[in-house]
Design an enzyme around this catalytic site. Structure first.
Site, PDB file in Angstrom:
ATOM      1  CD  GLU A 131      12.825  40.169  59.875  1.00 24.09           C
ATOM      2  OE1 GLU A 131      13.626  39.529  60.592  1.00 24.09           O
ATOM      3  OE2 GLU A 131      11.812  40.739  60.322  1.00 24.09           O
ATOM      4  CB  ALA A 134      13.189  35.668  58.539  1.00 24.11           C
ATOM      5  CB  SER A 136      11.871  30.200  52.410  1.00 22.75           C
ATOM      6  OG  SER A 136      12.232  30.537  51.082  1.00 22.75           O
ATOM      7  CB  SER A 184       4.528  32.007  61.267  1.00 21.13           C
ATOM      8  OG  SER A 184       3.786  30.819  61.446  1.00 21.13           O
ATOM      9  CB  ILE A 362      17.574  29.864  18.843  1.00 29.55           C
ATOM     10  CG1 ILE A 362      16.980  28.491  19.212  1.00 29.55           C
ATOM     11  CG2 ILE A 362      17.080  30.302  17.469  1.00 29.55           C
ATOM     12  CD1 ILE A 362      15.478  28.488  19.401  1.00 29.55           C
ATOM     13  N   GLY A 365      25.883  33.556  18.957  1.00 28.92           N
ATOM     14  CA  GLY A 365      26.681  34.654  19.493  1.00 28.92           C
ATOM     15  C   GLY A 365      25.888  35.929  19.638  1.00 28.92           C
ATOM     16  CD  GLU A 388       4.284  36.123  45.680  1.00 28.79           C
ATOM     17  OE1 GLU A 388       3.106  35.999  46.034  1.00 28.79           O
ATOM     18  OE2 GLU A 388       4.726  37.140  45.143  1.00 28.79           O
TER      19      GLU A 388
END
Length: 408
Positions: A131, A134, A136, A184, A362, A365, A388
């Protein structure tokens, strides 16, 4: 109990090669287009359904692989193809697992087939937990479900965010508060059937990476669902709530939240996704370094490049081993006494970010342009340290598990 092994058996190798072929022949050629379009790649999902990859049967076979390696092997290969498209293919699995973990046999048989549809009419599903206030902190969840006993219906109000397939799903699985006093422990999960009035898509997010995967808010405005849509049923819920209230009254020992325990067990799969993306970027960088010449020789002849590639491969292999260990532990019921699930997700996700950044370096550009896929892989890799459970949350889980202290 299956013995831990680092060698895939012949059947697993056959599945791996099949998935790799699909990722190479179908997913990769479409990756750049759907990243630019920022739309759900329905034609690719349909192709996955036609060959049997996008199906409950396939994921069930991998999930119940006794070695525990079925799911991480599948995730690595699909996400090697492209993270955004792969997440569109596997995203329904989040909702399906929610029903498998908490639903009755009747609910499983009724709703999971509707999540996938079939090869001629594919559907997707959404798992809605996070949410705006809400993520973690699941204890701060505000979406509320109230039982209307006279009609045997649940009335759900609230807003969910960061929902994969949110709003476009045929079936939504929504986590809501049924007893605010229990924090919870007072949560329950509900099926929202197709076409239910009051459910609407909110904002669709324009994202930095995994742009072929649909992510949006889901708004629930006086959504009414039958009592049969409460996963597990009301009797089971009432029993669970009664136990939680009794423990709270007695000040009993803290019980691990069921949702968090599920996340801990599923985190190795996210780690496998990260391994797939990192491996893809490493392979591009290795190929480039062996063919790109500067000053009359391949750039891999320079230690500065060669040593980077050596570190990249070492980190990828180490990440895979952590993922495989945690996956084997999970399928065999071994407790994560050192938060091994979080360890695997933490190391693999951080590895993906680092390896994809090194790949860009590596390529120089060229790596910074969209002519090469490593810039997209680098954008995609950023999500692994966020969804997660962020890397910070993983470290918190690990530290709390190791110390037994309520570290904040």
């Amino acid at each position: 109990m299956a013995e831990f092994t680092m060698e895939l058996n012949d059947e697993q190798k056959e599945v791996r090669d099949w998935l790799h072929g699909f990722a190479a022949d179908v997913i990769r050629p479409a990756a750049a287009e759907w990243d630019e379009r920022e739309e759900t790649p329905w034609p690719v999902i349909q192709e996955a359904a036609k060959v049997g990859i996008y199906s409950l049967d396939f994921y069930a076979q991998q999930y119940f692989d006794a070695s525990g390696l079925g799911i991480p092997m599948a995730m690595e290969e699909l996400f090697w193809g492209d993270a955004g498209i792969a997440l569109s293919i596997v995203g329904t699995g989040l909702a399906a697992v929610g029903v498998l973990a908490n639903g009755t046999e009747e609910q499983i048989g009724t709703w999971i087939p509707q999540m996938y549809g079939d090869a001629t009419d594919v559907k997707v599903a959404a798992f809605c937990s996070s949410e705006p206030d809400a993520g973690s902190d699941v204890a701060s969840m505000r979406t509320r479900a109230v039982y209307d006993e006279a009609k045997d219906e649940w009335v759900i109000n609230g807003t969910k965010t960061w929902a994969t397939n949110g709003g476009i799903a045929n079936v939504h699985v929504v986590v809501a508060v049924v007893d605010p006093d229990l924090g919870s422990k007072g949560h329950a999960s509900f099926i929202i059937p197709p076409g239910t009035p009051g459910l609407a898509q909110g904002q669709k997010f324009k994202k930095h990476g995994i742009r072929a995967s649909h992510t949006a808010e889901v708004v629930l405005d006086h959504v009414r669902v039958p009592g049969s849509c409460l996963l597990g049923g009301k009797e089971k819920l009432d029993e669970r709530l009664a136990r939680a209230r009794e423990k709270a009254r007695k000040g009993g020992e803290r019980v691990k939240n069921a949702a968090m325990a599920t996340f801990e067990a599923s985190r190795p799969a996210v780690g496998a996704m990260a391994v797939g993306t990192a491996r893809a970027a490493y392979e591009v960088a290795l190929d480039y370094a062996t063919t790109r010449e500067q000053f009359g020789r391949p750039i891999i002849d320079n230690q500065g490049v060669a040593f980077q590639l050596a570190d990249m491969r070492t980190q990828i292999d180490a990440a895979r081993l952590l993922v495989w260990r945690a996956s084997w532990m999970a399928i065999n019921g071994k407790p994560f006494t050192a938060a091994e699930g979080s360890m695997s997700k933490l190391f693999a996700s951080e590895t993906a970010k680092k390896v994809t950044a090194q790949a860009i370096q590596i390529l120089g550009g060229n790596g910074y342009t969209r002519e090469y896929p490593v810039e997209r892989m680098h954008r995609d890799a950023a999500i692994y340290t966020i969804f997660e459970g962020t890397s910070e949350i993983q470290r918190l889980v690990i530290a709390r598990t190791l110390s037994g202290m309520p570290i904040r």
